[in-house]
Design an enzyme around this catalytic site. Sequence first.
Site, mmCIF file in Angstrom:
data_model
loop_
_atom_site.group_PDB
_atom_site.id
_atom_site.type_symbol
_atom_site.label_atom_id
_atom_site.label_comp_id
_atom_site.label_asym_id
_atom_site.label_seq_id
_atom_site.Cartn_x
_atom_site.Cartn_y
_atom_site.Cartn_z
ATOM 1 C CG HIS A 46 -72.116 24.989 24.990
ATOM 2 N ND1 HIS A 46 -71.955 25.409 23.697
ATOM 3 C CD2 HIS A 46 -71.217 23.990 25.183
ATOM 4 C CE1 HIS A 46 -71.006 24.698 23.120
ATOM 5 N NE2 HIS A 46 -70.533 23.825 24.002
ATOM 6 N NE ARG A 71 -68.676 24.106 29.413
ATOM 7 C CZ ARG A 71 -69.290 23.186 28.653
ATOM 8 N NH1 ARG A 71 -68.636 22.075 28.319
ATOM 9 N NH2 ARG A 71 -70.528 23.354 28.277
ATOM 10 C CD GLU A 147 -64.438 19.998 24.582
ATOM 11 O OE1 GLU A 147 -65.618 19.641 24.763
ATOM 12 O OE2 GLU A 147 -64.037 21.148 24.818
ATOM 13 C CG ASP A 173 -68.007 19.144 21.772
ATOM 14 O OD1 ASP A 173 -68.538 19.294 20.650
ATOM 15 O OD2 ASP A 173 -68.147 19.964 22.691
#
Length: 253
Positions: A46, A71, A147, A173
């Site tokens: 993100h 990540r 998630e 999430d």
Amino acid sequence: MRENRLRSIWKQGGAAVNGWLAIPNGFAAETMAHQGWDTLTIDLQHGVVDYAAMVTMLQAISTTPTVPVVRVPWLEPGILMKTLDAGAYAVICPMVNTREDAQRLVSYTHYAPRGTRSFGPVRALLYGGADYFEHANDAIVTFAMIETAQALDNLDAILSVEGLDAVYIGPSDLSISLGCKPAFDELEPKAAQAVDHILARAKAHGIVAGIHNGTAEAARGRIAKGFQFVTIGSDARLLAAGSQEILKKMRAR
């Protein structure tokens, strides 16, 4: 090979305090690293960080003892291997929903005979050392993000995959997948129960559990429960919060 201090912290029974990097800038990453975080995670999933910026951020982190974590955007072999080749000592992979997903994740992050990682650690040799290849399979840490409701249904199958070191809970999430409002700390009961369940099952399988938090107070509470990897805030959020605090005091009447 350079020690992976994340593994050392866990071996001693401790918890790693992890910072989050969303600003695509080497100086910002260097500044964060010099504050004493155990680990710093560069977020490629993100936000606005791309691969080239990630490399400069890894270089900046390497001026300190802080362990570099990334990540990745998704469970895809190319980006996982390139991230490790760039010198990440741990990778967090989102949306691992099945045992097969976890098996592929382990395969992509390990050299044969444990996996299918291709050889080309161009910067990892500079960061990790000339004997990187001999020790990488044992040093690198692989996180699967749990998630979704599907991942919960397959939790024990995921946790039983050999070579998976840790799971990382994305509370927002996970909450959405369970029909709850997205949140980090104050979770609705269904999501909170799911978090406790993931932690308990991870412990049962001998897998480290990590989680994203909104505040230091929440992170300390989760360490007390048994989480050994806790994220608090990001560079962008800390920048905004610090600015807001100063401006609030300056404009008080």
